[in-house]
Design an enzyme around this catalytic site. Structure first.
Site, PDB file in Angstrom:
ATOM      1  N   GLY A  57       0.829  -1.198   0.000  1.00 44.23           N
ATOM      2  CA  GLY A  57       0.000   0.000   0.000  1.00 44.23           C
ATOM      3  C   GLY A  57       0.862   1.246   0.000  1.00 44.23           C
ATOM      4  O   GLY A  57       2.051   1.180   0.336  1.00 44.23           O
ATOM      5  N   CYS A  84       5.195  -6.153   1.678  1.00 47.66           N
ATOM      6  CA  CYS A  84       5.594  -4.743   1.638  1.00 47.66           C
ATOM      7  C   CYS A  84       4.910  -3.960   2.772  1.00 47.66           C
ATOM      8  O   CYS A  84       5.215  -4.189   3.927  1.00 47.66           O
ATOM      9  CB  CYS A  84       5.303  -4.164   0.254  1.00 47.66           C
ATOM     10  N   TYR A  85       3.952  -3.081   2.459  1.00 45.24           N
ATOM     11  CA  TYR A  85       3.235  -2.400   3.541  1.00 45.24           C
ATOM     12  C   TYR A  85       2.643  -3.447   4.487  1.00 45.24           C
ATOM     13  O   TYR A  85       2.607  -3.254   5.709  1.00 45.24           O
ATOM     14  CB  TYR A  85       2.121  -1.509   2.980  1.00 45.24           C
ATOM     15  N   HIS A 175       7.600  -7.671  -3.611  1.00 45.74           N
ATOM     16  CA  HIS A 175       6.301  -8.053  -4.185  1.00 45.74           C
ATOM     17  C   HIS A 175       6.428  -9.370  -4.955  1.00 45.74           C
ATOM     18  O   HIS A 175       6.839  -9.363  -6.115  1.00 45.74           O
ATOM     19  CB  HIS A 175       5.794  -6.948  -5.115  1.00 45.74           C
ATOM     20  N   GLU A 177       4.113 -11.045  -6.234  1.00 49.30           N
ATOM     21  CA  GLU A 177       3.039 -11.205  -7.222  1.00 49.30           C
ATOM     22  C   GLU A 177       3.384 -10.678  -8.604  1.00 49.30           C
ATOM     23  O   GLU A 177       2.697 -10.982  -9.571  1.00 49.30           O
ATOM     24  CB  GLU A 177       1.745 -10.534  -6.720  1.00 49.30           C
ATOM     25  N   SER A 228     -19.689  -4.724 -27.551  1.00 51.29           N
ATOM     26  CA  SER A 228     -18.736  -3.906 -28.301  1.00 51.29           C
ATOM     27  C   SER A 228     -18.090  -4.726 -29.406  1.00 51.29           C
ATOM     28  O   SER A 228     -17.415  -4.186 -30.256  1.00 51.29           O
ATOM     29  CB  SER A 228     -17.652  -3.397 -27.361  1.00 51.29           C
ATOM     30  N   GLY A 229     -18.295  -6.053 -29.368  1.00 52.73           N
ATOM     31  CA  GLY A 229     -17.610  -6.906 -30.333  1.00 52.73           C
ATOM     32  C   GLY A 229     -16.286  -7.399 -29.788  1.00 52.73           C
ATOM     33  O   GLY A 229     -15.651  -8.266 -30.372  1.00 52.73           O
ATOM     34  N   GLY A 230     -15.881  -6.853 -28.651  1.00 56.19           N
ATOM     35  CA  GLY A 230     -14.662  -7.326 -27.999  1.00 56.19           C
ATOM     36  C   GLY A 230     -14.954  -8.620 -27.244  1.00 56.19           C
ATOM     37  O   GLY A 230     -16.105  -9.042 -27.124  1.00 56.19           O
ATOM     38  N   VAL A 231     -13.879  -9.219 -26.747  1.00 53.62           N
ATOM     39  CA  VAL A 231     -14.028 -10.503 -26.066  1.00 53.62           C
ATOM     40  C   VAL A 231     -14.863 -10.335 -24.794  1.00 53.62           C
ATOM     41  O   VAL A 231     -15.750 -11.149 -24.508  1.00 53.62           O
ATOM     42  CB  VAL A 231     -12.638 -11.073 -25.697  1.00 53.62           C
ATOM     43  N   ASP A 232     -14.609  -9.267 -24.047  1.00 56.76           N
ATOM     44  CA  ASP A 232     -15.230  -9.140 -22.729  1.00 56.76           C
ATOM     45  C   ASP A 232     -16.750  -9.063 -22.797  1.00 56.76           C
ATOM     46  O   ASP A 232     -17.459  -9.840 -22.154  1.00 56.76           O
ATOM     47  CB  ASP A 232     -14.716  -7.890 -22.004  1.00 56.76           C
ATOM     48  N   SER A 233     -17.244  -8.113 -23.604  1.00 56.58           N
ATOM     49  CA  SER A 233     -18.705  -7.967 -23.626  1.00 56.58           C
ATOM     50  C   SER A 233     -19.346  -9.194 -24.269  1.00 56.58           C
ATOM     51  O   SER A 233     -20.462  -9.584 -23.907  1.00 56.58           O
ATOM     52  CB  SER A 233     -19.115  -6.679 -24.341  1.00 56.58           C
ATOM     53  N   LYS A 374      -8.200 -10.484 -17.840  1.00 54.24           N
ATOM     54  CA  LYS A 374      -8.412 -10.699 -19.271  1.00 54.24           C
ATOM     55  C   LYS A 374      -8.219 -12.166 -19.690  1.00 54.24           C
ATOM     56  O   LYS A 374      -9.048 -12.739 -20.387  1.00 54.24           O
ATOM     57  CB  LYS A 374      -7.421  -9.826 -20.030  1.00 54.24           C
TER      58      LYS A 374
END
Ligand code: XMP
Length: 518
Positions: A57, A84-85, A175, A177, A228-233, A374
């Site tokens: 953080g 870290c924090y 970190h 990650e 939108s034609g994208g993968v997500d929507s 994603k």
């Protein structure tokens, strides 16, 4: 509520907290991130975590009133990992000392060398000598808490890895990650193993849980989905369709900021492949009209976000009983706008599908991908049977070409940009590089430059080409095209697209850049 063993990540506001969740999901561990403000004793008692991670953080534990975990976190008897924090707060709370150092700040790569006896958390570490890690800290632990010992040190962090083995408390200054800590994933693997997780969480279970949740949320009401034609929507639409069938109507808004032939392709693909009702809304005049003369990036995003919602509301009004708006919002969109669930990290860009929402929107939101990255959405897409060529498409942002046209947007510039982008992507495909690249696009720069073509002088737009590799869009490296490729591509673009006489290649990684130019 999930029936899986649960890991709780307490978010102290690090920009990379969600990467912790990523690493854990790769291990098929169910985890949730909650901002520290929401985590009190009652929350912990109800959540019943099998283990807890304290994120990094931006604050300093030396500051009065800085974020703290609830005291009961330390008495639950579950393993804790502080990062870290998270390490510093753990030390401070358990009787150690943290100071704001002069000369001990570390940012970037560092080498950690082992110290003390072997630690189960570090299985697989130090087999080839010191480990590279990624540090980002101003404060440092100057005295560890009673019961802790040191297991790794770096030049700027004598307490880089510490543990109280009896209580299963672990605390690291770096970190694990991020990708710049190459063996960081092992550390998480060891941590969840010693916490007793069985790795029973998968995309198949996510699908089932998401469907149940959508049904419970929506009931018998109708949902419209912005496609939108994208993968997500698209994945969101197919998932919601699986959950509620014809209660879903998709609305594809053509805001005039799409790529060459994109609107036709999207409509055709959805009509051919899916049996989902689809409204094709050509609203390009509305969007381009309102964007006229606007050059500030955040203002553009806000305008587009607001118009999207207006348009959806208009179409929703025509669908009787529509009360919900579905969006393919992803976790990175959420955390980069406001930290997850309103947590403490800093705003970088207001992604339109979150930041542009008006306060008093008449529709409620369904966002079934809000907790996914994603590449997890792609996995879910495959799980749902979407075709591979479709799932492999590069991401395309909601505000479309608007954020690839820095400065004022004009129809002329958009037209040039579309053609140039199509040539660039064609080059990438022809050279077999499309799947190696996470995202590639052209951007038209707000400047004209002088050139010479034939015997004449030209004074045309300059184009920037961008291509990046990334895992999740949170960090990215520019793609190292060969000079031959770049030369050939620049020549093709200048020869084939009237209006461009100069081509640049963007060699900026993220950070310090972002992927899009705005
Ligand atoms: P940045 O530019 O923030 O982009 O590094 C990270 C990823 O997010 C996409 N992006 C967006 N996607 N709405 C979206 O749906 C947005 O407003 C938006 N802005 C950026 C970008 O294309 C990249 O994949």
């Amino acid at each position: 509520m999930s029936t899986h063993d649960r890991l709780l990540i307490i978010d102290f506001g690090s920009q990379v907290t969600q990467l912790i969740a990523r690493r854990l999901r790769e291990l098929n561990v169910y985890c949730e991130i909650h901002p520290y403000q929401n985590v009190d004793d009652a929350f912990l008692a109800a959540f019943q975590p099998r283990a807890i991670i304290f994120s990094g953080g931006p604050d300093s534990v030396t500051r009065a009133g800085s974020p703290r975990p609830p005291a009961s976190a330390f008495t639950l008897g579950v393993p804790i990992l502080g990062i870290c924090y998270g390490q510093q707060v753990m030390m401070q709370e358990l009787g150690g000392l943290v100071e704001t150092g002069h000369g001990t700040a570390e940012f970037g790569r560092a080498k950690v060398t082992p110290s003390g006896s072997p630690l189960p958390l570090l299985e697989g570490w130090f087999t080839d000598g010191p480990e590279q890690v990624w540090m980002s800290h101003g404060d440092h632990v100057s005295r560890i808490a009673p019961g802790f010992e040191v297991y790794g040190t770096s030049p700027g962090a004598p307490f880089a890895i510490t543990a109280d083995v009896a209580r299963n408390f672990f605390a690291v200054q770096f970190h694990p990650e991020v990708h710049h800590t190459p063996r960081g994933a092992d550390l998480y693997k060891n941590f969840v193993k010693l916490a007793g997780f069985t790795g029973d969480w998968s995309m198949a279970s996510y699908r089932e849980e998401a469907i149940t949740k959508i049904r419970a949320q929506v009931g018998d009401k109708k949902v419209i989905c912005g496609l939108s034609g994208g993968v997500d929507s698209s994945v969101a639409a197919v998932l919601i369709h699986e959950a509620i069938g014809d209660q879903l109507t998709c609305v594809f808004v053509d805001h005039g900021l799409l790529r060459l032939n994109e609107a036709e392709q999207v409509v055709k693909m959805f009509r051919d492949n899916y049996n989902i009702p689809l409204i094709h809304a050509d609203e390009s005049d509305l969007f381009l009209g309102e964007l006229e003369g606007v050059s500030d990036p955040e203002t553009k995003r806000k305008i587009i976000g607001r118009l999207f919602i207006d348009v959806f509301q208009k179409y929703a009004g025509e669908i009787e009983g529509a009360e919900y708006l579905a969006q393919g919002t992803l976790y990175p969109d959420v955390i980069e706008s406001v930290s997850f669930s309103g947590g403490p990290s800093v705003t970088i860009k207001s992604h339109h599908n979150v930041g542009g929402l008006p306060e008093k929107m008449g529709l409620k939101l369904v966002e079934p991908l809000r907790e996914l990255f994603k590449d997890e959405v792609r996995t879910l897409g495959r799980e749902l049977g979407l075709p591979d060529h479709f799932i492999g498409r590069h991401p395309f942002p909601g505000p479309g070409l608007a954020i690839r046209c820095p400065g004022e947007i004009t129809r002329e510039k958009l037209d040039i940009l579309r053609k140039a982008d199509a040539v660039y992507i064609d080059q990438i495909r022809k050279h077999g590089l499309y799947d190696e690249i996470w995202q590639a696009f052209a951007a038209i720069l707000p400047m004209r430059t002088v050139g010479v073509m034939g015997d004449g002088r030209t004074y045309d737009y300059a184009l920037a080409l961008r291509a990046v590799t990334s895992v999740d869009g949170m960090t990215a490296d520019y793609y190292p095209f060969s000079h031959d490729f770049l030369g050939e591509t620049a020549t093709r673009i200048i020869n084939e697209v009237r209006g461009i006489n100069r081509v640049f290649y963007d060699c900026t990684s993220k950070p310090p850049g972002t992927i899009e130019l705005e």
